[in-house]
Design a protein around this motif. Structure first.
Motif, PDB file in Angstrom:
ATOM      1  N   GLU A  54      23.010 -25.651  14.346  1.00 15.53           N
ATOM      2  CA  GLU A  54      22.653 -25.835  15.752  1.00 15.53           C
ATOM      3  C   GLU A  54      21.759 -24.701  16.235  1.00 15.53           C
ATOM      4  O   GLU A  54      20.922 -24.902  17.125  1.00 15.53           O
ATOM      5  N   THR A  55      21.913 -23.522  15.654  1.00 15.69           N
ATOM      6  CA  THR A  55      21.081 -22.389  16.055  1.00 15.69           C
ATOM      7  C   THR A  55      19.609 -22.675  15.780  1.00 15.69           C
ATOM      8  O   THR A  55      18.726 -22.329  16.584  1.00 15.69           O
ATOM      9  N   THR A  56      19.329 -23.329  14.653  1.00 21.40           N
ATOM     10  CA  THR A  56      17.942 -23.665  14.321  1.00 21.40           C
ATOM     11  C   THR A  56      17.370 -24.633  15.357  1.00 21.40           C
ATOM     12  O   THR A  56      16.232 -24.462  15.821  1.00 21.40           O
ATOM     13  N   VAL A  57      18.152 -25.655  15.730  1.00 18.44           N
ATOM     14  CA  VAL A  57      17.661 -26.625  16.718  1.00 18.44           C
ATOM     15  C   VAL A  57      17.484 -25.952  18.064  1.00 18.44           C
ATOM     16  O   VAL A  57      16.483 -26.153  18.776  1.00 18.44           O
ATOM     17  N   ARG A  58      18.455 -25.129  18.453  1.00 17.96           N
ATOM     18  CA  ARG A  58      18.377 -24.453  19.745  1.00 17.96           C
ATOM     19  C   ARG A  58      17.181 -23.500  19.799  1.00 17.96           C
ATOM     20  O   ARG A  58      16.511 -23.382  20.825  1.00 17.96           O
ATOM     21  N   LYS A  59      16.883 -22.833  18.672  1.00 16.15           N
ATOM     22  CA  LYS A  59      15.718 -21.955  18.634  1.00 16.15           C
ATOM     23  C   LYS A  59      14.441 -22.762  18.824  1.00 16.15           C
ATOM     24  O   LYS A  59      13.498 -22.322  19.519  1.00 16.15           O
ATOM     25  N   GLY A  60      14.398 -23.938  18.253  1.00 16.94           N
ATOM     26  CA  GLY A  60      13.224 -24.784  18.432  1.00 16.94           C
ATOM     27  C   GLY A  60      13.062 -25.231  19.867  1.00 16.94           C
ATOM     28  O   GLY A  60      11.938 -25.337  20.384  1.00 16.94           O
TER      29      GLY A  60
END
Length: 560
Positions: A54-60
């Motif tokens: 989820e961190t990757t999606v949130r960073k995007g």
């Protein structure tokens, strides 16, 4: 808001098709766009469907909403982004690796890899054992970064080098230029590695249908062979042509000269109809070596039959790979038959004859089934009959075999006590002595007379002589003759055997005479000049004398 499972399946399908074609930043932005469209719970749903955190999606999402510009130079990550390299995480990794791959004389003598193959896997395993975790690809990258690469053995060490090695190469080059400028043939000769004939593996590969290699014997025992092939090559430097005589018996001097003879009658005389001289460059050893007596006698017969003056220049010892025939002819033959079993003599001959290069090399090959027995001895008398003249520079390596022997008035071979000596005036010709011996004789007269008186009263061991002065056998050589003997030896490098024949004395007399006169010369600071020629045989002396206008005749002397 709960997102239907049908939507999650569609997202998973779409991500599986699209994401592999995008870089890291593009993937984050694509995931963020889908998450914003789904609204509340979109980040978790997209992360689950794409199987990322989820961190990757949130960073995007933050990058998309912040409107960040693309990174310069097409970069995907910011400076310092991504996982740290292995050498940054473990500063001792590189020193530990270099200690394993250092050359043996500088590396750790107790290294467990000192006597094993240093492959990437073995290096990675040893580093891991020492507490420096690294994979084989990481080890390969670190080695390349530190200037290492895969290296094979290089054949460059030639052992002890002769001090005149380079000078001999220059001398050969000068001889080649001289002959080629005069339109005379120059050839490089040697015997290629012996090949066993049969269904044996031949090094190299060739294109064949996949999975259908040529089947050969598992073992290459000599007893299973159909014979052997001895390719003797003659390479014409100017014409870029090769002639290979494939023998089936032994590699002897007779076989070597027979190969040269076949080349001359089959091609050489056609390419050089006006030839008077032939230059041969050869190795220092083997069947055509400079110490091989039979090679000189066979060349003398070849020269007599063809009328050619044959000059031979040998490569310095230990430099056979520099011979032109090696890398101009033999290497091309090896490349042409690579991967092809030499299962018959016909295959050997046809493969050699089909050898060509992009530079225009053509090769003729033929089979020689004649017998060439080993163990043939050449006596001193036979060698002395060879009309050979050694050159002033290293006459043992560089010599000329003449087609005809000058006719002397006396015998051509030395005997233990010859009854006829050669005329002193003829031997005193300046072309043979390189000087006028009269002045030197007068200079040494007083010291020599003193020495003779001392020998008349005192034995060599210091005791008193038992004979009265004037007693005993008369000396066969007076001072003038002794000086002449010494000068001839210094100027022409004549052997005691030849000098003994010229002056009708024994070899021991010659050795004693030259030692005595050289000692007197040293007392008067007389420094001899370098030899003008190296004449190892009587025949060579006769040819040299005739070429320089000196006629050697014999004078009858009573036998003592």
């Amino acid at each position: 808001m709960r997102i239907p499972s049908e939507v999650l399946d569609q997202l998973a399908l779409r991500f599986g098709v699209l994401l592999p074609h995008l870089n890291e930043r593009q993937q984050r932005l694509a995931l963020a766009a889908e998450a914003r469209l789904l609204g509340h719970g979109g980040v978790r749903a997209v992360a689950h469907a794409a199987r990322v955190s989820e961190t990757t999606v949130r960073k995007g999402v933050f990058e998309l909403e912040g409107g960040e510009a693309p990174l310069p130079d097409g970069r995907v990550r910011r400076d310092g982004g991504g996982r740290k390299s292995a050498e940054e995480l473990d500063p001792l990794l590189v020193p530990a690796l270099l200690a394993l791959v250092e050359p043996d004389e500088r590396g750790d003598p107790m290294s467990p890899l000192r006597w094993t193959t240093k492959s990437l896997r073995s290096l990675a395993g040893e580093l891991t054992r020492q507490g420096h975790a690294a994979s084989a690809p990481t080890v390969g990258r670190l080695l390349r970064d530190n200037g290492f690469s895969l290296q094979a053995n290089a054949k460059t060490l030639e052992g002890a080098q002769h001090p005149d090695r380079d000078a001999q190469f220059r001398y050969i080059n000068d001889q080649v230029k001289d002959h080629q400028a005069d339109g005379q043939p120059v050839v490089s000769v040697d015997t290629k590695k012996k090949e066993v004939v049969g269904e044996f593996k031949n090094a190299g590969r060739q294109w064949r249908p996949a999975g259908e290699p040529v089947r050969v014997d598992v073992h290459d025992f000599p007893g299973d062979a159909l014979g052997k092939a001895l390719p003797y090559g003659i390479y014409d430097l100017a014409a870029d042509t090769g002639w290979v005589n494939v023998g089936t018996d032994h590699d002897t001097a007779a076989f070597a000269v027979e190969s040269i003879r076949r080349w001359w009658h089959g091609q050489g005389r056609l390419d050089y109809p006006q030839a008077r001289r032939l230059l041969i460059t050869a190795d220092a050893g083997g069947s055509n070596g400079y110490r091989t007596r039979a090679f000189k006698t066979e060349l003398a017969a070849f020269a007599a039959r063809t009328g050619l003056t044959v000059t031979v220049c040998h490569m310095p010892p230990g430099t056979s790979k520099w011979n032109k025939v090696e890398h101009r002819l033999f290497s091309a033959i090896t490349m042409n038959w690579r991967g092809r079993p030499l299962n018959s003599h016909e295959v050997v001959v046809q493969s050699i004859a089909a050898t060509t290069t992009r530079t225009g090399l053509t090769v003729h090959a033929e089979l020689d089934t004649s017998a060439y027995p080993t163990g043939v001895k050449v006596s001193d008398a036979e060698l002395n009959a060879v009309p050979v003249t050694g050159h002033a520079f290293h006459g043992e390596w560089n010599y000329t075999v003449h087609p005809h022997l000058a006719s002397p008035a006396g015998p051509t071979g030395p005997t233990s006590e010859p009854a006829a000596a050669f005329d002193r005036d003829a031997l005193s010709h300046p072309a043979l002595t390189g000087m006028t011996r009269t002045a030197l004789t007068e200079t040494l007269t007083a010291d020599w007379q003193t020495l003779q008186k001392q020998d008349a009263t005192t034995r060599r061991d210091g005791g008193q002589r038992r004979r009265a002065p004037g007693g005993g056998r008369k000396a066969k050589l007076d001072l003038a003759d002794r000086v002449l003997v010494t000068v001839l030896q210094q100027n022409l490098a004549l052997s005691p055997t030849v000098l003994a024949h010229l002056f009708a004395v024994s070899k021991d007399t010659i050795r004693h005479t030259t030692s005595e006169i050289r000692r007197l010369m040293d007392q008067h600071a007389h420094t001899p000049q370098p030899p003008a020629a190296h004449l190892t045989t009587l025949a060579g002396l006769l040819v040299h004398a005739t070429a320089h206008g000196a006629t050697l005749t014999t004078e009858t002397k009573p036998a003592s």
